[in-house]
Design a protein around this motif. Sequence first.
Motif, PDB file in Angstrom:
ATOM      1  N   VAL A   7       0.838  -1.203   0.000  1.00 35.91           N
ATOM      2  CA  VAL A   7       0.000   0.000   0.000  1.00 35.91           C
ATOM      3  C   VAL A   7       0.872   1.253   0.000  1.00 35.91           C
ATOM      4  O   VAL A   7       0.638   2.196  -0.758  1.00 35.91           O
ATOM      5  CB  VAL A   7      -0.950  -0.001   1.221  1.00 35.91           C
ATOM      6  CG1 VAL A   7      -1.601   1.361   1.387  1.00 35.91           C
ATOM      7  CG2 VAL A   7      -1.999  -1.073   1.050  1.00 35.91           C
ATOM      8  N   ILE A   8       1.914   1.234   0.860  1.00 33.64           N
ATOM      9  CA  ILE A   8       2.780   2.413   0.945  1.00 33.64           C
ATOM     10  C   ILE A   8       3.478   2.665  -0.394  1.00 33.64           C
ATOM     11  O   ILE A   8       3.525   3.791  -0.890  1.00 33.64           O
ATOM     12  CB  ILE A   8       3.830   2.241   2.068  1.00 33.64           C
ATOM     13  CG1 ILE A   8       3.141   2.250   3.424  1.00 33.64           C
ATOM     14  CG2 ILE A   8       4.872   3.356   2.011  1.00 33.64           C
ATOM     15  CD1 ILE A   8       4.070   1.987   4.573  1.00 33.64           C
ATOM     16  N   HIS A  60       0.742   3.793  -3.110  1.00 34.87           N
ATOM     17  CA  HIS A  60      -0.076   4.980  -2.911  1.00 34.87           C
ATOM     18  C   HIS A  60       0.660   6.176  -2.342  1.00 34.87           C
ATOM     19  O   HIS A  60       0.032   7.112  -1.852  1.00 34.87           O
ATOM     20  CB  HIS A  60      -1.277   4.648  -2.019  1.00 34.87           C
ATOM     21  CG  HIS A  60      -2.203   3.666  -2.642  1.00 34.87           C
ATOM     22  ND1 HIS A  60      -3.075   3.999  -3.647  1.00 34.87           N
ATOM     23  CD2 HIS A  60      -2.366   2.342  -2.446  1.00 34.87           C
ATOM     24  CE1 HIS A  60      -3.751   2.936  -4.015  1.00 34.87           C
ATOM     25  NE2 HIS A  60      -3.336   1.899  -3.310  1.00 34.87           N
ATOM     26  N   SER A  61       2.006   6.147  -2.367  1.00 33.60           N
ATOM     27  CA  SER A  61       2.696   7.358  -1.934  1.00 33.60           C
ATOM     28  C   SER A  61       4.020   7.451  -2.666  1.00 33.60           C
ATOM     29  O   SER A  61       4.390   6.566  -3.427  1.00 33.60           O
ATOM     30  CB  SER A  61       2.921   7.353  -0.419  1.00 33.60           C
ATOM     31  OG  SER A  61       3.997   6.494  -0.116  1.00 33.60           O
ATOM     32  N   ARG A  62       4.742   8.534  -2.406  1.00 34.40           N
ATOM     33  CA  ARG A  62       6.021   8.704  -3.079  1.00 34.40           C
ATOM     34  C   ARG A  62       7.140   7.972  -2.358  1.00 34.40           C
ATOM     35  O   ARG A  62       8.298   8.053  -2.758  1.00 34.40           O
ATOM     36  CB  ARG A  62       6.333  10.203  -3.175  1.00 34.40           C
ATOM     37  CG  ARG A  62       6.489  10.830  -1.812  1.00 34.40           C
ATOM     38  CD  ARG A  62       6.234  12.326  -1.802  1.00 34.40           C
ATOM     39  NE  ARG A  62       7.045  13.051  -2.736  1.00 34.40           N
ATOM     40  CZ  ARG A  62       7.644  14.230  -2.468  1.00 34.40           C
ATOM     41  NH1 ARG A  62       7.529  14.748  -1.259  1.00 34.40           N
ATOM     42  NH2 ARG A  62       8.303  14.867  -3.373  1.00 34.40           N
ATOM     43  N   ILE A  63       6.806   7.251  -1.280  1.00 33.96           N
ATOM     44  CA  ILE A  63       7.822   6.501  -0.542  1.00 33.96           C
ATOM     45  C   ILE A  63       8.268   5.299  -1.375  1.00 33.96           C
ATOM     46  O   ILE A  63       7.437   4.575  -1.902  1.00 33.96           O
ATOM     47  CB  ILE A  63       7.238   6.005   0.792  1.00 33.96           C
ATOM     48  CG1 ILE A  63       6.670   7.160   1.604  1.00 33.96           C
ATOM     49  CG2 ILE A  63       8.290   5.241   1.588  1.00 33.96           C
ATOM     50  CD1 ILE A  63       7.663   8.013   2.268  1.00 33.96           C
TER      51      ILE A  63
END
Lengths: 438, 303
Positions: free
Chosen positions: A87-88, A91-94
């Motif tokens: 998920v990380i 759904h994120s820039r990480i």
Amino acid sequence: MFEELLLQLQNPNTQWVLIGTMLLGIASGVVGSFTLLRKQSLIGDAMAHSALPGVCIAYLLYGSKSLLWFLIGAVIAGLISSFFIQVIINHSRIKEDSALGIIISVFFGFGIVLLTYIQHNGAGNQSGLDDFIFGQAASMVAADVQLITIIAIILLAITVIFYKEFKLLTFDPQFAKGIGIPAKFFNGLLLLLIVCSVVIGLQTVGVVLMAAMLITPAISARYWTEKLSSMIIISGFIGGISGVFGTLLSTIMEGMATGPLIIIAATILFIISLIFAPKRGLLAKAIKQLHLRKRTAVEQIFLSFYDVAEGGNLREISEDEVLLKRKVTPSLFQHAKNVLEKKEYIKPSSNGKWMLTEKGIEAGYELVLQQRLYEMYLMHEMEFAHLELKTRDDLNLNAISKETKDQLLKLLRIHDRAPLLIPKSTSLGDRRVMVNDL
Amino acid sequence: MTYDAWIIITGSLVGITCAMIGCFLVLRKMAMLADAISHTVLLGIVGGYLVSRSLDGPSLLIGAVIVGLLTALLVQVLSGKGVQGDAAIGIVFTSLFAVGVILLSVFAGNIHLDVDHALMGEITFIPWDTVEWNGMELGPKAVWLLGFVFIVNLLIIIFFYKEFKISSFDPEMAVAIGIPVLFIHYLQMGMLSITTVASFDSVGAILVVAMLIVPASTAYLLTDKLLNMLFISAGIGVFSAISGYYMATVLNVSIAGAMATSTGVLFALAFLFSPKHGLLAKKRAQKKLSKATAKTATTNPGL
């Protein structure tokens, strides 16, 4: 020491531990092969860390130590953690490595919170719970080994049954999806296998070192083979051996934990593979490199002899003249001379000078022709892009089309590079005509 | 100063120091190398002790820096020899850590470090281990050590700010304009190692990793500017330390664990609610976009 070892081996407890660590090594080696090839090596590490809160929650809910419940807790926590990682990332820039690090440290930190909560506030017998952090193979009992055995056998069975699907998903996920393999299901299954092998490893080698059990045997096996099936078998084998060696060492050496010793054994096997593996090992590569250097030197020197002879000096070629054309080290030069003389390409003429033999001219002509045609190719690479040559040896004069050959030969003449020293042998007649036609 | 205050100061110093260097690690996609070094530092500590036979003085710091750099170097070498990057990290840190644990278990009787301690730290005992000078109590040793490392890191970051910035965002450009990228890499690994070892004693390996990676990642979700990221990440580090401490005292659990959990909670909040990079903001933007396209589609059916 040896007698002591024999004595230890008769101890049923040692036998249990040995079987347990061996099976663990085999299972994690097999599963690790897939994670390595899928470039998910550190997922095992993440799973191992995140299993801790799962184990603690299982303990809190169940109320006492039970490997089976710990297993279930760890599996659930492991699956949740890998879900979060995905998920990380999605759904994120990480990026992936930060996501892994976040999940590892936060889950483990939370696990420590739960562990200390149990220690300070919980009732009953919680001793042995923190063995999960560093592993305590010696505390394995028959029931634990039975469970490990069952899980290891199930893991291996699943791997065998779904081998084809896993293989496809590992090497060609797009194609696998195309032919209707349920990728989601099998990815999940593989994840489950990782978690299961991590969980049975926790008690033996502990959280931190479990990652090594998944990575090290697999990467060692990678050095010995190119085939997935052999890689899995070798990896399982290396894992099993590491388990056995580590355990034996810890029974001999007083006060040394089994887990780290298993890892050290695995690392030693890795280093051996890294250096001595037949094809991909460092030693094999170094030897290959050396051979290549020697071969190149011989060729270069041979080309120089031809160049000098082509220049008009047929009978009295001095070594300095040859070296002037192409510089090589004295030892390599000596080697090249020996080889060429043995092949009867050159022979001594008078007072330390050399001359090309008829056989030498014949071989030299071919080599020079190929070399110079390749130079033409490099000079006009765009026109001959369809040949897709990487090295000179890729240029096979018998395989390229007549037009291409003519084109190259024409260039050869334009640049005044056509080999002038033509062998008399009749077998090469057509080629002589070819060049004469220019 | 009170007992609680010293613990909070220690935790905050760990938070600030780790969070700042963490920003560069997260930006350079080396979070897992940080994880690896924070484990292998154990070997450096044990090695430093075995050489100098003392737990005071600079030997532990030196040992940690050496092993930290060795870890980075070995990973680089293995990757160069064709081992996959993540697998190289995995092999190197697990084997060095295993050697550390073995040495620790062999010499466990002599060293006050034990394995639990290495993992969880003993922040609760920090206030009692004080420095005395001319009969004056100068506060806990750990605070002095962490303060020293904090200032060193801060000075290095200020001094090399431009170089760090360029090599984090555009390594190729950094090479092109002549920044010694390799030196910067090993300098950061050295900073990472001393930060880790200074924090190790008080908060253990887990919290070091959490403090290095999580606040920096959280800050990365909240801003697009490096300077802001450094400040936000340091702030989050301090806030996690304080909130973690109170959580730990209320629940009577591990302080380091609670601080790590705290960083996780803050990350989750930023992940969901960050105004620009958060999950909800993105979902909303997506909805808006699809609505807008739907609207143009209905008003201009010809398109």
